[in-house]
Design a protein around this motif. Structure first.
Motif, PDB file in Angstrom:
ATOM      1  N   HIS A 164      57.841 -16.064  68.335  1.00 47.39           N
ATOM      2  CA  HIS A 164      58.153 -14.951  67.431  1.00 47.39           C
ATOM      3  C   HIS A 164      57.220 -14.931  66.225  1.00 47.39           C
ATOM      4  N   ILE A 165      56.752 -16.090  65.825  1.00 48.00           N
ATOM      5  CA  ILE A 165      55.793 -16.173  64.723  1.00 48.00           C
ATOM      6  C   ILE A 165      54.365 -16.166  65.254  1.00 48.00           C
ATOM      7  N   GLY A 166      54.131 -16.851  66.351  1.00 51.17           N
ATOM      8  CA  GLY A 166      52.783 -16.991  66.884  1.00 51.17           C
ATOM      9  C   GLY A 166      52.164 -15.692  67.362  1.00 51.17           C
ATOM     10  N   ILE A 167      52.950 -14.837  68.013  1.00 54.72           N
ATOM     11  CA  ILE A 167      52.395 -13.591  68.567  1.00 54.72           C
ATOM     12  C   ILE A 167      51.855 -12.655  67.478  1.00 54.72           C
TER      13      ILE A 167
ATOM     14  N   MET B 268      67.301  -5.422  61.095  1.00 52.42           N
ATOM     15  CA  MET B 268      66.097  -4.821  61.654  1.00 52.42           C
ATOM     16  C   MET B 268      64.971  -4.755  60.623  1.00 52.42           C
ATOM     17  N   LEU B 269      65.308  -4.336  59.397  1.00 47.63           N
ATOM     18  CA  LEU B 269      64.305  -4.229  58.346  1.00 47.63           C
ATOM     19  C   LEU B 269      63.722  -5.599  58.009  1.00 47.63           C
ATOM     20  N   GLU B 270      64.594  -6.606  58.007  1.00 52.71           N
ATOM     21  CA  GLU B 270      64.132  -7.961  57.720  1.00 52.71           C
ATOM     22  C   GLU B 270      63.187  -8.458  58.812  1.00 52.71           C
ATOM     23  N   GLU B 271      63.497  -8.127  60.060  1.00 53.75           N
ATOM     24  CA  GLU B 271      62.652  -8.548  61.171  1.00 53.75           C
ATOM     25  C   GLU B 271      61.286  -7.860  61.119  1.00 53.75           C
ATOM     26  N   LEU B 272      61.295  -6.562  60.760  1.00 51.36           N
ATOM     27  CA  LEU B 272      60.042  -5.826  60.635  1.00 51.36           C
ATOM     28  C   LEU B 272      59.184  -6.379  59.499  1.00 51.36           C
ATOM     29  N   SER B 273      59.848  -6.739  58.404  1.00 52.73           N
ATOM     30  CA  SER B 273      59.115  -7.306  57.265  1.00 52.73           C
ATOM     31  C   SER B 273      58.490  -8.639  57.637  1.00 52.73           C
ATOM     32  N   LEU B 274      59.244  -9.456  58.382  1.00 51.54           N
ATOM     33  CA  LEU B 274      58.729 -10.747  58.821  1.00 51.54           C
ATOM     34  C   LEU B 274      57.547 -10.569  59.771  1.00 51.54           C
ATOM     35  N   PHE B 275      57.674  -9.602  60.687  1.00 49.38           N
ATOM     36  CA  PHE B 275      56.583  -9.332  61.629  1.00 49.38           C
ATOM     37  C   PHE B 275      55.340  -8.875  60.882  1.00 49.38           C
ATOM     38  N   ALA B 276      55.521  -7.959  59.913  1.00 48.13           N
ATOM     39  CA  ALA B 276      54.381  -7.446  59.146  1.00 48.13           C
ATOM     40  C   ALA B 276      53.731  -8.563  58.327  1.00 48.13           C
TER      41      ALA B 276
END
Length: 253
Positions: A206-209, A1-9
């Motif tokens: 997932h990257i584009g949004i 989850m933390l990794e996904e949040l970091s990637l989103f940020a």
């Protein structure tokens, strides 16, 4: 989850940077986003172009609105540009999804390099391209729309950079007004190109949004900055960046 949040940020921040650049130069950030996505995520050319379009589509529409707030843009002319671009956008976008990624990558690199050299020459000239009397009347605007639409469809971006010099030199527009009209040209075509690339499976949502969300929050600041900073120095810097990116893309293969 933390990794996904970091990637989103991280993608949110990247989108903000690219959106600001897009607003500043009237290009939606996509021209820079495509090689960046290839570098950061190892995307092939089609996937990078399709994913960049997720960010480009809302950015160019918002950018046009912001430019219209600051310039007296002729809406009928904007409709003509956007409408004529639509005529060819789908065909060129479809073709871009079926050719080899290597060929598309090379064509994109050559396009960026040629465009960068032209913009550098244009910016380095002391004499403005704008003439006291326009050389062409509004009935020739569809020619600009078709050419810009074809380029935007094939590369996912580019029409917004190609159109302004023509609008300034032949139709007597100011640089900022031409950038705003160029965004009108690419706005409807960006949605068509995005749909075409998405249907072919060449979009990473997932990257584009998050790129799109970040861009939405920064494109207005880029437009505001475009009306304050020295235009010539900005153009020289931007064109130099395009030339260097094109050289890197060709060497990278």
């Amino acid at each position: 989850m933390l990794e996904e949040l970091s990637l989103f940020a991280g993608n949110l921040l990247l989108g903000a940077v690219l959106g600001g650049v897009g607003g500043l130069f009237g290009i939606g950030g996509g021209l820079i986003a495509i090689p960046v996505l290839g570098l950061l995520y190892g995307m092939d050319q089609q996937l990078a172009q399709g994913t960049a379009l997720v960010m480009v589509a809302p950015n160019v529409m918002l950018g046009f609105w912001r430019y219209r707030q600051r310039n007296s843009l002729d809406l009928p002319s904007a409709v003509v540009l956007g409408g004529s671009a639509i005529l060819v956008t789908y065909a060129t976008a479809w073709y871009a999804t079926i050719i080899s990624a290597a060929r598309l990558h090379f064509a994109f690199a050559v396009f960026m390099g040629g465009l960068g050299l032209y913009l550098f020459w244009n910016a380095a000239r002391k004499k403005s391209l704008r003439r006291a009397q326009p050389l062409l009347g509004p009935r020739y605007l569809p020619v600009v729309g078709v050419i810009g639409g074809a380029i935007s469809g094939f590369f996912g971006v580019g029409g917004g950079v190609v159109a302004p010099p023509a609008l300034v030199a032949f139709f007597g527009m100011t640089q900022t007004a031409a950038q705003g009209m160029a965004l009108a040209l690419v706005s409807p075509g960006a949605l068509i190109a995005l749909g075409t690339f998405a249907y072919a499976g060449h979009v990473d949502w997932h990257i584009g949004i998050p790129l799109a969300v970040g861009g939405i929050f920064s494109v207005s600041a880029g437009v505001a900055l475009a009306h304050r900073l020295p235009e010539r120095k900005l153009r020289l810097s931007f064109s130099t960046a395009l030339i260097l990116l094109a050289a890197w893309l060709i060497l990278r293969g």
